[in-house]
Design an enzyme around this catalytic site. Structure first.
Site, PDB file in Angstrom:
ATOM      1  N   SER A 122      -0.601  29.072  47.544  1.00  0.00           N
ATOM      2  CA  SER A 122      -0.997  29.774  48.746  1.00  0.00           C
ATOM      3  C   SER A 122      -0.584  31.121  48.961  1.00  0.00           C
ATOM      4  O   SER A 122      -0.758  32.023  48.130  1.00  0.00           O
ATOM      5  CB  SER A 122      -0.700  28.807  49.907  1.00  0.00           C
ATOM      6  OG  SER A 122      -1.509  29.327  51.197  1.00  0.00           O
ATOM      7  N   HIS A 145      -6.443  28.789  47.442  1.00  0.00           N
ATOM      8  CA  HIS A 145      -7.465  28.223  48.413  1.00  0.00           C
ATOM      9  C   HIS A 145      -7.592  29.377  49.778  1.00  0.00           C
ATOM     10  O   HIS A 145      -6.569  30.228  49.612  1.00  0.00           O
ATOM     11  CB  HIS A 145      -6.825  27.023  48.982  1.00  0.00           C
ATOM     12  CG  HIS A 145      -5.509  27.194  49.615  1.00  0.00           C
ATOM     13  ND1 HIS A 145      -5.479  27.760  50.924  1.00  0.00           N
ATOM     14  CD2 HIS A 145      -4.275  26.766  49.328  1.00  0.00           C
ATOM     15  CE1 HIS A 145      -4.280  27.507  51.261  1.00  0.00           C
ATOM     16  NE2 HIS A 145      -3.446  27.161  50.446  1.00  0.00           N
TER      17      HIS A 145
END
Length: 238
Positions: A122, A145
């Site tokens: 992330s 993501h």
């Protein structure tokens, strides 16, 4: 204090107060001011959740950005520190805090390297690519993501645009500090065929290097060798 530790404290060049402060830094912040090797390398760890303006639950391991910021300033200003090694094993966390730390690491004028162990997920990805050279061990993974948000979200165009702008900032930073193209990074972000009930892509160490996200496969020895050669002004890193 054990006998072995007592002997260390009595050894010339090992000030007991300095050792105590070192132990406190490691315990509280996961940081070591400077190693005693051939060159003075500051070791900084980014572990668990990157904590921003909101406190994480007490049962979570965290990296507090308000602790790391002054450390990075001190690294830049201290003439005795010759290089920076950032070791990451993080699930991600606060986007703005992560980007702030990544910008500071990228702004360090001294030789710097990152090493991803376990995970660099992330918002940990911008941190992983922020140094002059990035390393990842083969067993580590990195999850790419889109920006996520917990809590109440207003379903208005302004909110959607805010998320888009935040995501653009992340993509721009990652593409600007690694060899991956912005289009490819965005494609990995929006992949719907890999994660269950989510979108994104999980890359192992070798895949992260193949995609150009991370510079090299390597371990601690490789990262230190790179820093030593950078400090000594050498160009051969074999």
């Amino acid at each position: 204090m054990s006998k072995s530790n007592a002997k260390k404290s009595e050894t010339p060049g090992h000030d007991p107060e300095e050792l105590r402060l070192q132990q406190e830094l490691i315990t509280e912040n996961g940081m070591l001011t400077a190693t005693k090797g051939r060159h003075a390398i500051h070791c900084m760890t980014v572990i668990g959740t990157i904590e921003g303006h909101s406190l994480a639950p007490d049962n979570q391991k965290t990296t507090k950005y308000e602790h790391v910021i002054p450390q990075l300033v001190d690294i830049e200003e201290d003439p005795e520190i010759e290089g920076l090694l950032v070791i990451l094993n993080t699930v991600g966390g606060d986007v703005e805090a992560g980007l702030a730390l990544a910008e500071l690491i990228a702004g360090i004028s001294k030789p710097s390297a990152t090493l991803v162990l376990g995970g660099g997920h992330s918002i940990g990805i911008p941190l992983a690519v922020a140094a002059r050279h990035s390393f990842i061990v083969p067993t580590a993974t990195m999850t790419v993501h889109p920006v996520r948000h917990s809590g109440m979200v207003l379903g208005v165009p302004q909110t959607m645009r805010y998320f888009e702008q935040m995501q653009e900032r992340i993509v721009r930073f990652v593409a600007g500090h690694s060899a991956i193209k912005a289009e490819r990074f965005t494609e990995l972000m929006h992949n719907t065929g890999e994660l269950v009930m989510d979108m994104g892509t999980v890359l192992n160490g070798e895949q992260a290097v193949q995609e150009g996200l991370i510079d090299s496969l390597g371990n601690l020895k490789d990262a230190l060798r790179y820093l030593y050669r950078e400090i000594e002004g050498k160009t051969d890193f074999s």
